[in-house]
Design a protein around this motif. Structure first.
Motif, PDB file in Angstrom:
ATOM      1  N   UNK A  40     -12.493  -2.101   3.717  1.00  0.00           N
ATOM      2  CA  UNK A  40     -12.406  -2.424   5.140  1.00  0.00           C
ATOM      3  C   UNK A  40     -13.171  -3.702   5.457  1.00  0.00           C
ATOM      4  N   UNK A  41     -14.364  -3.857   4.884  1.00  0.00           N
ATOM      5  CA  UNK A  41     -15.178  -5.047   5.141  1.00  0.00           C
ATOM      6  C   UNK A  41     -14.534  -6.297   4.549  1.00  0.00           C
ATOM      7  N   UNK A  42     -14.238  -6.264   3.247  1.00  0.00           N
ATOM      8  CA  UNK A  42     -13.744  -7.465   2.570  1.00  0.00           C
ATOM      9  C   UNK A  42     -12.339  -7.863   3.031  1.00  0.00           C
ATOM     10  N   UNK A  43     -11.485  -6.887   3.304  1.00  0.00           N
ATOM     11  CA  UNK A  43     -10.117  -7.203   3.713  1.00  0.00           C
ATOM     12  C   UNK A  43     -10.035  -7.473   5.211  1.00  0.00           C
ATOM     13  N   UNK A  44     -10.569  -6.562   6.024  1.00  0.00           N
ATOM     14  CA  UNK A  44     -10.369  -6.697   7.472  1.00  0.00           C
ATOM     15  C   UNK A  44     -11.401  -7.580   8.157  1.00  0.00           C
ATOM     16  N   UNK A  45     -12.591  -7.737   7.596  1.00  0.00           N
ATOM     17  CA  UNK A  45     -13.590  -8.610   8.211  1.00  0.00           C
ATOM     18  C   UNK A  45     -13.583 -10.007   7.597  1.00  0.00           C
ATOM     19  N   UNK A  46     -13.488 -10.101   6.255  1.00  0.00           N
ATOM     20  CA  UNK A  46     -13.551 -11.409   5.603  1.00  0.00           C
ATOM     21  C   UNK A  46     -12.175 -11.984   5.274  1.00  0.00           C
ATOM     22  N   UNK A  66     -11.052  -1.790  -7.306  1.00  0.00           N
ATOM     23  CA  UNK A  66     -10.047  -2.378  -6.422  1.00  0.00           C
ATOM     24  C   UNK A  66     -10.160  -3.896  -6.534  1.00  0.00           C
ATOM     25  N   UNK A  67      -9.013  -4.538  -6.789  1.00  0.00           N
ATOM     26  CA  UNK A  67      -8.980  -5.994  -6.906  1.00  0.00           C
ATOM     27  C   UNK A  67      -8.627  -6.605  -5.560  1.00  0.00           C
ATOM     28  N   UNK A  68      -9.449  -7.563  -5.124  1.00  0.00           N
ATOM     29  CA  UNK A  68      -9.196  -8.287  -3.882  1.00  0.00           C
ATOM     30  C   UNK A  68      -9.205  -9.781  -4.182  1.00  0.00           C
ATOM     31  N   UNK A  69      -8.536 -10.543  -3.334  1.00  0.00           N
ATOM     32  CA  UNK A  69      -8.356 -11.969  -3.603  1.00  0.00           C
ATOM     33  C   UNK A  69      -8.585 -12.801  -2.351  1.00  0.00           C
ATOM     34  N   UNK A  70      -9.226 -13.963  -2.518  1.00  0.00           N
ATOM     35  CA  UNK A  70      -9.271 -14.924  -1.414  1.00  0.00           C
ATOM     36  C   UNK A  70      -7.953 -15.697  -1.388  1.00  0.00           C
ATOM     37  N   UNK A 138     -22.635  -7.245   3.121  1.00  0.00           N
ATOM     38  CA  UNK A 138     -21.550  -6.267   3.139  1.00  0.00           C
ATOM     39  C   UNK A 138     -22.152  -4.881   3.403  1.00  0.00           C
ATOM     40  N   UNK A 139     -21.338  -3.848   3.567  1.00  0.00           N
ATOM     41  CA  UNK A 139     -21.877  -2.519   3.898  1.00  0.00           C
ATOM     42  C   UNK A 139     -22.853  -1.956   2.868  1.00  0.00           C
ATOM     43  N   UNK A 140     -22.821  -2.453   1.626  1.00  0.00           N
ATOM     44  CA  UNK A 140     -23.749  -1.983   0.602  1.00  0.00           C
ATOM     45  C   UNK A 140     -24.990  -2.855   0.490  1.00  0.00           C
ATOM     46  N   UNK A 141     -25.113  -3.870   1.341  1.00  0.00           N
ATOM     47  CA  UNK A 141     -26.280  -4.744   1.297  1.00  0.00           C
ATOM     48  C   UNK A 141     -26.138  -5.922   0.356  1.00  0.00           C
ATOM     49  N   UNK A 142     -24.932  -6.162  -0.200  1.00  0.00           N
ATOM     50  CA  UNK A 142     -24.727  -7.340  -1.032  1.00  0.00           C
ATOM     51  C   UNK A 142     -24.843  -8.583  -0.163  1.00  0.00           C
TER      52      UNK A 142
END
Length: 152
Positions: A40-46, A66-70, A138-142
């Motif tokens: 949710x954070x990486x896809x919908x926020x970033x 899960x693989x995500x891409x810029x 991010x939600x995990x503090x990264x």
């Protein structure tokens, strides 16, 4: 001399990329504790996108990778972990980021949108010739730096 890289090998350092052993960065793995929250954070926020051929859909908490891409660049693999690992390190006594993400939208608009969504951010910093940036967690503090790029 302590700051210099010392070549203890008998051969010359690679001077052109064809001679380098590593061709590219294939993937960056980011430890997360809750996959749905991270997606949710990486896809919908970033604004990352999901590769539907590499990922099992729908994304649920039992997905452990899960693989995500810029829009361009290196893929990121979100990896479910039971530990407390985080992307960050200290440099000169201060926390430093591991991910530096270049953003395409107006930095003030992006910052305002994330703050309004309740995302933990730092104020925007103008580094002159190095451009504007701000930090986000991010939600995990990264610890992630969002950078608008070099000024024209």
């Amino acid at each position: 001399m302590g700051d210099q890289v010392i070549n203890k090998h008998k051969k010359l350092l690679p001077s052109v990329k064809e001679e380098a052993t590593v061709k590219s960065v294939a993937c960056i793995e980011v430890a997360v504790t809750n996959m749905q929250r991270a997606v949710d954070f990486y896809v919908f926020q970033l604004g990352f996108y999901l590769n539907t051929t590499k990922n099992r859909l729908p994304i649920e908490t039992d997905n452990t990778e899960v693989f995500i891409y810029p829009a361009s660049g290196v893929e990121i693999m979100l990896v479910q972990t039971d530990g407390e690992e985080r992307l960050a390190f200290n440099h000169k006594g201060r926390p430093n980021h591991v991910l530096l993400l270049e953003i395409s939208e107006d930095i003030e608009k992006c910052h305002r949108r994330l703050v309004e969504a309740g995302i933990r951010t730092s104020p925007i910093k103008d580094s002159g010739g190095c451009g504007k940036s701000f930090d986000v967690f991010d939600p995990d503090g990264n610890f992630i730096k969002l950078w608008f790029g070099y000024p024209n």
